[in-house]
Design a protein around this motif. Structure first.
Motif, short mmCIF file in Angstrom:
data_model
loop_
_atom_site.label_atom_id
_atom_site.label_comp_id
_atom_site.label_asym_id
_atom_site.label_seq_id
_atom_site.Cartn_x
_atom_site.Cartn_y
_atom_site.Cartn_z
N LYS A 101 0.82 -1.20 0.00
CA LYS A 101 0.00 0.00 0.00
C LYS A 101 0.86 1.26 0.00
O LYS A 101 1.96 1.28 0.55
CB LYS A 101 -0.93 0.01 1.21
CG LYS A 101 -1.97 -1.11 1.19
CD LYS A 101 -2.89 -1.03 2.40
CE LYS A 101 -3.94 -2.12 2.35
NZ LYS A 101 -4.84 -2.07 3.52
N VAL A 126 -1.94 -0.39 -10.64
CA VAL A 126 -2.24 0.38 -9.44
C VAL A 126 -3.72 0.17 -9.13
O VAL A 126 -4.57 0.40 -10.00
CB VAL A 126 -1.95 1.88 -9.63
CG1 VAL A 126 -2.32 2.66 -8.37
CG2 VAL A 126 -0.47 2.09 -9.97
N ASP A 128 -7.16 0.78 -6.55
CA ASP A 128 -7.71 1.67 -5.53
C ASP A 128 -8.14 0.86 -4.32
O ASP A 128 -7.93 -0.37 -4.26
CB ASP A 128 -8.87 2.50 -6.10
CG ASP A 128 -10.06 1.65 -6.54
OD1 ASP A 128 -10.13 0.46 -6.16
OD2 ASP A 128 -10.94 2.19 -7.25
N SER A 129 -8.75 1.52 -3.34
CA SER A 129 -9.11 0.85 -2.09
C SER A 129 -10.18 -0.23 -2.28
O SER A 129 -10.37 -1.08 -1.41
CB SER A 129 -9.60 1.88 -1.07
OG SER A 129 -10.72 2.61 -1.59
N ASP A 155 -5.10 8.39 -13.73
CA ASP A 155 -5.76 7.10 -13.89
C ASP A 155 -5.92 6.75 -15.37
O ASP A 155 -5.38 7.44 -16.26
CB ASP A 155 -7.11 7.08 -13.17
CG ASP A 155 -8.09 8.11 -13.72
OD1 ASP A 155 -7.91 8.58 -14.85
OD2 ASP A 155 -9.07 8.43 -12.99
N ARG A 161 -5.80 11.88 -9.88
CA ARG A 161 -6.43 11.56 -8.60
C ARG A 161 -5.97 12.53 -7.52
O ARG A 161 -4.84 13.02 -7.54
CB ARG A 161 -6.09 10.12 -8.19
CG ARG A 161 -6.66 9.05 -9.13
CD ARG A 161 -8.17 9.03 -9.06
NE ARG A 161 -8.77 8.03 -9.92
CZ ARG A 161 -9.35 6.90 -9.48
NH1 ARG A 161 -9.39 6.64 -8.17
NH2 ARG A 161 -9.89 6.05 -10.33
N TYR A 167 -3.60 3.49 -2.21
CA TYR A 167 -3.58 2.59 -3.35
C TYR A 167 -2.62 1.44 -3.08
O TYR A 167 -1.73 1.53 -2.23
CB TYR A 167 -3.16 3.34 -4.62
CG TYR A 167 -4.11 4.47 -4.98
CD1 TYR A 167 -5.18 4.25 -5.84
CD2 TYR A 167 -3.95 5.74 -4.44
CE1 TYR A 167 -6.07 5.27 -6.16
CE2 TYR A 167 -4.83 6.78 -4.76
CZ TYR A 167 -5.88 6.53 -5.61
OH TYR A 167 -6.76 7.54 -5.92
N SER A 168 -2.80 0.37 -3.81
CA SER A 168 -1.89 -0.77 -3.69
C SER A 168 -1.35 -1.13 -5.07
O SER A 168 -1.92 -0.76 -6.10
CB SER A 168 -2.60 -1.98 -3.07
OG SER A 168 -3.74 -2.34 -3.82
#
Length: 222
Positions: A101, A126, A128-129, A155, A161, A167-168
């Motif tokens: 993360k 990449v 998102d949550s 994105d 963003r 983000y992970s």
């Protein structure tokens, strides 16, 4: 013949606080049973004085609250005296943490990753949550070892963003035959701050919050 010294294992000490709570709970139950019995068998013409029982209930409740306060203080001392102190000691040092993360800060999010061997291609995503892919990249450095990746916050639609989002990173490296190569994503950077959250020490690495327990190595920055 050398004799290996043995170390005696100390006897487990009894938790005085836990013992006190157990005894209080037992006494509280006994008190309520006696009170119920006395009320059921009291003389209607000469009822019991309820003020005495009320005072005793208040006293027992006060003792119970004090025991729980002691538990909270013990937890606070434990956090600040051990884990927090250890975490603070790494401020200004470079750490490696087992975490995929990163937080978008200043329009950038940074990760590191490791390839087990040379790759023919690497796909970087990449997420998102919610686990949705928001950006895709194909790095040109395909050599084995540690690599770094920086996302510019744009994105798939070209929209930038906002900072603050978490983000992970997911990587899919393959060799010439299409077989997946062993890889690992992690965080590496200089610790700039430490905080306590839900009893856990959290490190700040380049704006990214990483649990102290995820740290795998610490060293002086180059």
């Amino acid at each position: 013949m050398a004799v290996t010294p043995t170390t005696a294992t100390p006897a487990k000490t009894q938790d005085i606080g836990a013992l006190g709570k157990a005894q209080l709970a037992s006494s509280y139950d006994t008190f309520l049973k006696l009170l119920t019995t006395q009320i059921q068998n009291q003389d209607p013409l000469s009822p019991l004085d309820s003020n005495q029982f009320t005072q005793q209930l208040v006293q027992m409740t006060g003792v119970q609250q004090q025991l729980y306060s002691n538990d909270l203080l013990k937890q606070l001392v434990s956090n600040t005296g051990t884990g927090m102190a250890q975490a603070v000691s790494v401020i200004g040092r470079e750490v490696t943490a087992d975490s995929a993360k990163a937080t978008l800060s200043g329009g950038r999010a940074n990760w590191s990753y490791n390839l087990g061997r040379d790759a023919a291609s690497v796909k970087i995503e990449v997420l998102d949550s919610n686990g949705r892919t928001v950006a895709v990249s194909a790095p040109t450095n395909l050599k084995a070892g540690d690599q770094a990746f920086t996302w510019n916050g744009s994105d798939l639609t070209g929209l930038k963003r906002q900072d603050g989002g978490e983000y992970s990173l997911r990587i899919t490296p393959t060799d010439a035959s299409g077989a997946t190569i062993t890889s690992k994503v992690f965080q590496r950077g200089v610790v700039t701050g430490v905080e306590q959250s839900a009893g856990q020490s959290i490190l700040s690495i380049g704006g990214t919050r990483v649990p102290w327990t995820a740290v795998t190595s610490v060293r002086q920055p180059a």
